[in-house]
Design a protein around this motif. Structure first.
Motif, mmCIF file in Angstrom:
data_model
loop_
_atom_site.group_PDB
_atom_site.id
_atom_site.type_symbol
_atom_site.label_atom_id
_atom_site.label_comp_id
_atom_site.label_asym_id
_atom_site.label_seq_id
_atom_site.Cartn_x
_atom_site.Cartn_y
_atom_site.Cartn_z
ATOM 1 N N ARG A 68 0.805 -1.287 0.138
ATOM 2 C CA ARG A 68 -0.045 -0.080 -0.397
ATOM 3 C C ARG A 68 1.167 1.314 0.220
ATOM 4 N N GLU A 69 1.876 1.407 0.917
ATOM 5 C CA GLU A 69 2.643 2.282 1.113
ATOM 6 C C GLU A 69 3.222 2.451 -0.243
ATOM 7 N N GLU A 70 4.139 1.835 -1.375
ATOM 8 C CA GLU A 70 4.695 2.270 -2.661
ATOM 9 C C GLU A 70 3.336 2.509 -3.031
ATOM 10 N N LEU A 71 2.584 1.554 -3.489
ATOM 11 C CA LEU A 71 1.373 2.164 -3.807
ATOM 12 C C LEU A 71 0.932 3.723 -4.421
ATOM 13 N N TYR A 72 0.844 4.164 -2.042
ATOM 14 C CA TYR A 72 0.442 5.634 -2.279
ATOM 15 C C TYR A 72 1.824 6.653 -2.484
ATOM 16 N N ARG A 75 1.686 7.344 -6.442
ATOM 17 C CA ARG A 75 0.844 7.874 -7.248
ATOM 18 C C ARG A 75 0.496 10.297 -6.881
ATOM 19 N N GLU A 76 1.404 9.823 -5.227
ATOM 20 C CA GLU A 76 2.173 10.389 -4.690
ATOM 21 C C GLU A 76 3.509 11.252 -5.722
ATOM 22 N N GLU A 77 4.174 10.873 -6.078
ATOM 23 C CA GLU A 77 5.308 11.463 -6.854
ATOM 24 C C GLU A 77 4.403 11.882 -8.064
ATOM 25 N N ARG A 81 4.330 15.430 -9.418
ATOM 26 C CA ARG A 81 5.511 15.447 -11.127
ATOM 27 C C ARG A 81 4.516 16.113 -12.073
ATOM 28 N N ARG A 82 3.251 16.449 -11.405
ATOM 29 C CA ARG A 82 1.797 17.506 -13.164
ATOM 30 C C ARG A 82 2.212 18.677 -12.159
ATOM 31 N N TYR A 83 1.845 19.128 -10.776
ATOM 32 C CA TYR A 83 2.142 20.014 -10.720
ATOM 33 C C TYR A 83 3.411 21.078 -10.296
ATOM 34 N N GLU A 84 4.422 20.171 -11.321
ATOM 35 C CA GLU A 84 5.247 20.935 -11.130
ATOM 36 C C GLU A 84 5.651 21.169 -12.224
ATOM 37 N N SER A 85 5.298 20.280 -13.224
ATOM 38 C CA SER A 85 5.212 20.740 -14.794
ATOM 39 C C SER A 85 4.427 22.087 -14.987
#
Length: 122
Positions: A68-72, A75-77, A81-85
């Protein structure tokens, strides 16, 4: 348990009796065990379902799934990335088009006096 009458050739009957005696079983028990082994009969019906209830039974599949932690984290990364771009490009294209429309509407409104009709082409 039901009684069944079977017919066997003499030589097979003799060998079956010898094999039953070697295993310290009656001929009836020996034949019953042989038939159960051949058709896959089980004495305990739950023995069939036990592997299903105890787990997936596919040892490699559950080890390959992300936690679960890897999935979250993934998703967070992606969201970061979308926000920064989005910020690097100075906003979306739609925002620029909206500003252009607002400027054009302001210019059109200044050219006309309130209450006057625009000139109609002839």
């Amino acid at each position: 348990m039901k009684n069944v009458t079977i017919t066997l050739p003499d030589d097979i009957l003799a060998r079956a009796r010898v094999e039953a005696a070697k295993q310290a079983k009656s001929l009836s028990r020996y034949v019953s065990d042989a038939v159960a082994e051949k058709v896959g009969g089980t004495e305990d019906p739950m023995s069939i379902l036990r592997p299903f209830f105890t787990g997936p039974g596919f040892p490699g599949i559950s080890k390959n799934l992300p936690t679960r932690e890897e999935l979250y984290a993934e998703r967070e990364e992606e969201l970061v990335r979308r926000y920064e771009s989005h910020r690097l490009h100075g906003g979306s294209e739609r925002a620029g088009k909206a500003e252009d429309r607002d400027r054009l509407a302001d210019q059109d409104g200044r050219d006309q006096e309130p209450g006057s009709e625009p000139a109609k082409p002839e």
